[in-house]
Design a protein around this motif. Sequence first.
Motif, PDB file in Angstrom:
ATOM      1  N   PHE A 128       4.059 -11.508  60.136  1.00 25.20           N
ATOM      2  CA  PHE A 128       3.930 -12.744  60.565  1.00 25.20           C
ATOM      3  C   PHE A 128       2.300 -13.186  60.525  1.00 25.20           C
ATOM      4  N   HIS A 129       0.972 -12.024  60.696  1.00 28.27           N
ATOM      5  CA  HIS A 129      -0.303 -12.667  61.320  1.00 28.27           C
ATOM      6  C   HIS A 129      -0.548 -13.525  60.245  1.00 28.27           C
ATOM      7  N   PRO A 130      -1.692 -15.170  60.430  1.00 32.93           N
ATOM      8  CA  PRO A 130      -1.474 -15.817  59.537  1.00 32.93           C
ATOM      9  C   PRO A 130      -2.742 -15.651  58.757  1.00 32.93           C
ATOM     10  N   GLU A 131      -3.453 -14.345  58.984  1.00 33.35           N
ATOM     11  CA  GLU A 131      -3.717 -13.274  57.609  1.00 33.35           C
ATOM     12  C   GLU A 131      -3.288 -12.752  56.567  1.00 33.35           C
ATOM     13  N   ASN A 132      -2.116 -12.478  57.084  1.00 35.76           N
ATOM     14  CA  ASN A 132      -1.163 -11.979  56.075  1.00 35.76           C
ATOM     15  C   ASN A 132       0.227 -12.966  55.274  1.00 35.76           C
ATOM     16  N   PHE A 133       0.341 -14.120  55.838  1.00 39.11           N
ATOM     17  CA  PHE A 133       1.070 -15.297  55.232  1.00 39.11           C
ATOM     18  C   PHE A 133      -0.121 -15.795  54.194  1.00 39.11           C
ATOM     19  N   GLY A 134      -0.990 -15.964  54.767  1.00 41.42           N
ATOM     20  CA  GLY A 134      -2.069 -17.187  53.613  1.00 41.42           C
ATOM     21  C   GLY A 134      -2.315 -15.847  52.831  1.00 41.42           C
ATOM     22  N   LYS A 135      -2.780 -14.691  52.842  1.00 43.36           N
ATOM     23  CA  LYS A 135      -2.412 -13.816  51.574  1.00 43.36           C
ATOM     24  C   LYS A 135      -1.751 -13.673  50.840  1.00 43.36           C
TER      25      LYS A 135
END
Length: 184
Positions: free
Chosen positions: A12-19
């Motif tokens: 759910f972290h924005p970095e993981n969602f973006g990736k």
Amino acid sequence: MAIDPSKDVDGFHPENFGKMALDMTTFIPATPFGILELLERYNVETKGKHTVVIGRSHIVGRPMSILMGRKGFPGNSTVTLTHSYTKNIAQITTQADIIITALGVPNYLKAEMIKDDAVVIDVGITRVADENDPRGYRITGDVDFDAVSKKASYITPVPGGVGPMTIAMLLKNTLLAREQRRLR
């Protein structure tokens, strides 16, 4: 935001969602990951199919719309993302080859809202009062299972369908996190 992205096995972290959105290696949110696993294990063809996602949450709807549209299997699908403001939703769902519903409205998807042999994945989960159940409630999904199952080629039950897959994929993400940490 307080969780280190390398430990964010929920995805759910924005970095993981973006990736994930950029089709980079990362943690995929557990419920969408479980749905992908089901599609793959049952060899459900997704290439060139019309997938309708009902619900636009950050946990299921949005990730599924991205993942089903990506290159590869499962994916390569034409995706329509619907939500509470979508007009004529039944007109859209009757054209779908695959329907993934994560709305949280018990028995929302009716048999007349799907075409014959559609694949139906029910992610909805709602407690419905039931005085005949010892707990005083029963768990119900978004799909009118008894009616829709007569038309669908594949359908997931609630409970017992996507829920256990979510747990399995959370554990898989945990194992992946451990492996990545070990390789550093």
